[in-house]
Design a protein around this motif. Structure first.
Motif, PDB file in Angstrom:
ATOM      1  N   ALA A 120     -48.891 -11.507   3.948  1.00  0.00           N
ATOM      2  CA  ALA A 120     -47.696 -11.759   3.282  1.00  0.00           C
ATOM      3  C   ALA A 120     -47.606 -11.532   1.779  1.00  0.00           C
ATOM      4  O   ALA A 120     -46.550 -11.222   0.787  1.00  0.00           O
ATOM      5  N   ASN A 121     -49.036 -11.159   1.026  1.00  0.00           N
ATOM      6  CA  ASN A 121     -49.167 -10.850  -0.156  1.00  0.00           C
ATOM      7  C   ASN A 121     -49.372  -9.312  -0.249  1.00  0.00           C
ATOM      8  O   ASN A 121     -49.691  -8.963  -1.438  1.00  0.00           O
ATOM      9  N   ARG A 122     -48.919  -8.515   0.472  1.00  0.00           N
ATOM     10  CA  ARG A 122     -48.995  -7.053   0.379  1.00  0.00           C
ATOM     11  C   ARG A 122     -48.048  -6.550  -0.670  1.00  0.00           C
ATOM     12  O   ARG A 122     -46.852  -6.487  -0.435  1.00  0.00           O
ATOM     13  N   THR A 123     -48.442  -6.150  -1.667  1.00  0.00           N
ATOM     14  CA  THR A 123     -47.740  -5.931  -2.978  1.00  0.00           C
ATOM     15  C   THR A 123     -47.190  -4.434  -2.931  1.00  0.00           C
ATOM     16  O   THR A 123     -47.860  -3.457  -2.222  1.00  0.00           O
ATOM     17  N   ASP A 124     -46.552  -4.003  -4.034  1.00  0.00           N
ATOM     18  CA  ASP A 124     -46.184  -2.384  -4.102  1.00  0.00           C
ATOM     19  C   ASP A 124     -47.244  -1.537  -4.522  1.00  0.00           C
ATOM     20  O   ASP A 124     -47.629  -0.414  -4.034  1.00  0.00           O
ATOM     21  N   ALA A 125     -48.250  -2.248  -5.393  1.00  0.00           N
ATOM     22  CA  ALA A 125     -49.675  -1.635  -5.709  1.00  0.00           C
ATOM     23  C   ALA A 125     -50.327  -1.551  -4.336  1.00  0.00           C
ATOM     24  O   ALA A 125     -51.060  -0.370  -4.226  1.00  0.00           O
ATOM     25  N   ASP A 126     -50.416  -2.389  -3.218  1.00  0.00           N
ATOM     26  CA  ASP A 126     -51.307  -2.251  -2.069  1.00  0.00           C
ATOM     27  C   ASP A 126     -50.742  -0.862  -1.378  1.00  0.00           C
ATOM     28  O   ASP A 126     -51.426   0.052  -0.920  1.00  0.00           O
ATOM     29  N   TRP A 127     -49.508  -0.614  -1.333  1.00  0.00           N
ATOM     30  CA  TRP A 127     -48.704   0.240  -0.454  1.00  0.00           C
ATOM     31  C   TRP A 127     -49.052   1.387  -1.175  1.00  0.00           C
ATOM     32  O   TRP A 127     -49.692   2.595  -0.565  1.00  0.00           O
ATOM     33  N   SER A 128     -48.892   1.593  -2.481  1.00  0.00           N
ATOM     34  CA  SER A 128     -49.341   2.955  -3.365  1.00  0.00           C
ATOM     35  C   SER A 128     -50.698   3.355  -3.115  1.00  0.00           C
ATOM     36  O   SER A 128     -50.907   4.339  -2.944  1.00  0.00           O
ATOM     37  N   ALA A 129     -51.605   2.275  -3.177  1.00  0.00           N
ATOM     38  CA  ALA A 129     -52.787   2.630  -3.000  1.00  0.00           C
ATOM     39  C   ALA A 129     -53.472   3.226  -1.652  1.00  0.00           C
ATOM     40  O   ALA A 129     -54.240   4.157  -1.728  1.00  0.00           O
ATOM     41  N   THR A 130     -52.807   2.757  -0.725  1.00  0.00           N
ATOM     42  CA  THR A 130     -53.052   3.356   0.523  1.00  0.00           C
ATOM     43  C   THR A 130     -52.416   4.704   0.497  1.00  0.00           C
ATOM     44  O   THR A 130     -53.192   5.497   1.147  1.00  0.00           O
ATOM     45  N   VAL A 131     -51.595   5.151   0.209  1.00  0.00           N
ATOM     46  CA  VAL A 131     -50.912   6.320   0.265  1.00  0.00           C
ATOM     47  C   VAL A 131     -51.769   7.214  -0.624  1.00  0.00           C
ATOM     48  O   VAL A 131     -52.293   8.419  -0.253  1.00  0.00           O
ATOM     49  N   GLU A 132     -52.453   6.748  -1.895  1.00  0.00           N
ATOM     50  CA  GLU A 132     -53.271   7.697  -2.743  1.00  0.00           C
ATOM     51  C   GLU A 132     -54.654   7.913  -2.240  1.00  0.00           C
ATOM     52  O   GLU A 132     -55.148   8.775  -2.212  1.00  0.00           O
ATOM     53  N   ARG A 133     -54.918   6.847  -1.159  1.00  0.00           N
ATOM     54  CA  ARG A 133     -56.173   6.963  -0.404  1.00  0.00           C
ATOM     55  C   ARG A 133     -56.156   8.288   0.454  1.00  0.00           C
ATOM     56  O   ARG A 133     -56.888   9.010   0.607  1.00  0.00           O
ATOM     57  N   HIS A 134     -55.067   8.320   0.992  1.00  0.00           N
ATOM     58  CA  HIS A 134     -54.813   9.335   2.163  1.00  0.00           C
ATOM     59  C   HIS A 134     -54.633  10.652   1.276  1.00  0.00           C
ATOM     60  O   HIS A 134     -55.112  11.659   1.678  1.00  0.00           O
ATOM     61  N   ARG A 135     -54.008  10.706   0.162  1.00  0.00           N
ATOM     62  CA  ARG A 135     -53.777  11.876  -0.623  1.00  0.00           C
ATOM     63  C   ARG A 135     -55.104  12.538  -1.087  1.00  0.00           C
ATOM     64  O   ARG A 135     -55.315  13.494  -0.859  1.00  0.00           O
TER      65      ARG A 135
END
Length: 255
Positions: A196-211
């Motif tokens: 429930a606490n998945r933040t915008d920063a969490d989403w962005s961090a996931t993208v950046e790890r893939h990048r």
């Protein structure tokens, strides 16, 4: 196809061992499928012709075809000729899916398996950098950015990205293995959706790890690609532990 008509020889027949007649026949047909003598979508000879080719009974030929169908290599339908299927990871995907859904512990094990396998795949991808794989990863990154906060779309982009890593190796068997692990990726994404606490920063961090993984592969840096994959899975493990704490003993009760 009549017995008297001219036709190409499809199978490399070996001496048939009585104890494993169907296995011997299915092995020979599988070899013809894998080396391209029988193309995806092409009809196999009828059971009677297969039986004649190998000097076995029709029930043995039928059992060999059943084995191939169970392995996902051919498509059989009542009253129709068997046809070759394109090689894919569908059979493994079903098995991994059953396991990953059975308990949280099996899901953790499946994700651990992915980390071990994908580290090597990423290194090889960085060495070979097949353009089709690089293009798939680029497209997936674009889709991820467009699917932030949309779990279903983000999951599909994630699956495409990891398939792209496999495609970048240029190795068909690695591609099949990655396809087989898609069900694990989906299950992991569903578990993460419970945070429930998945933040915008969490989403962005996931993208950046893939990048970061993509950039290491595109740069032809195998060691760095392996490191970035490991860092990605370490972050996923932390998230999994957070979910496990909230679910308590859910994994144990589902076993």
């Amino acid at each position: 196809m009549s017995a008297g008509s001219a036709r190409k020889r499809l199978f490399s027949t070996k001496p048939v061992v009585p104890a494993r007649l169907a296995d011997t026949v299915s092995d020979a047909i599988a070899a013809a499928l894998f080396d391209g003598r029988i193309a995806p979508g092409e009809a196999l000879p009828a059971e009677v012709e297969i039986a004649r080719e190998f000097g076995v009974s029709k029930p043995i030929a039928r059992e060999a075809l059943r084995q191939l169908a169970a392995a996902g290599l051919i498509l059989t339908q009542q009253g129709k000729v068997a046809r070759a299927k394109a090689m894919n990871g569908e059979p493994m995907e079903r098995i991994y899916g059953y396991a990953a859904r059975s308990s949280l512990e099996r899901l953790r094990e499946a994700n651990e398996m992915r980390r071990v396998i994908e580290t090597g795949i990423a290194r090889l991808a960085a060495e070979r950098r097949d353009p089709a794989g690089l293009a798939a990863m680029e497209r997936a990154l674009h889709d991820m950015v467009g699917s932030i906060k949309e779990p279903a779309g983000f999951t599909e982009a994630d699956i495409l990205f990891h398939l792209g890593i496999a495609l970048a190796t240029g190795n068909a068997m690695i591609r099949v293995q990655m396809e087989g692990m898609r069900s694990v990726q989906r299950e992991v994404s569903e578990v993460f959706a419970r945070r429930a606490n998945r933040t915008d920063a969490d989403w962005s961090a996931t993208v950046e790890r893939h990048r970061a993984i993509y950039e290491a592969i595109a740069a032809g840096a195998p060691d760095l690609a392996g490191q970035k994959i490991i860092a990605h899975f370490e972050a996923a493990d932390i998230a999994s532990l957070e979910v496990a704490e909230k679910l308590g003993s859910a994994g144990d009760t589902q076993r």
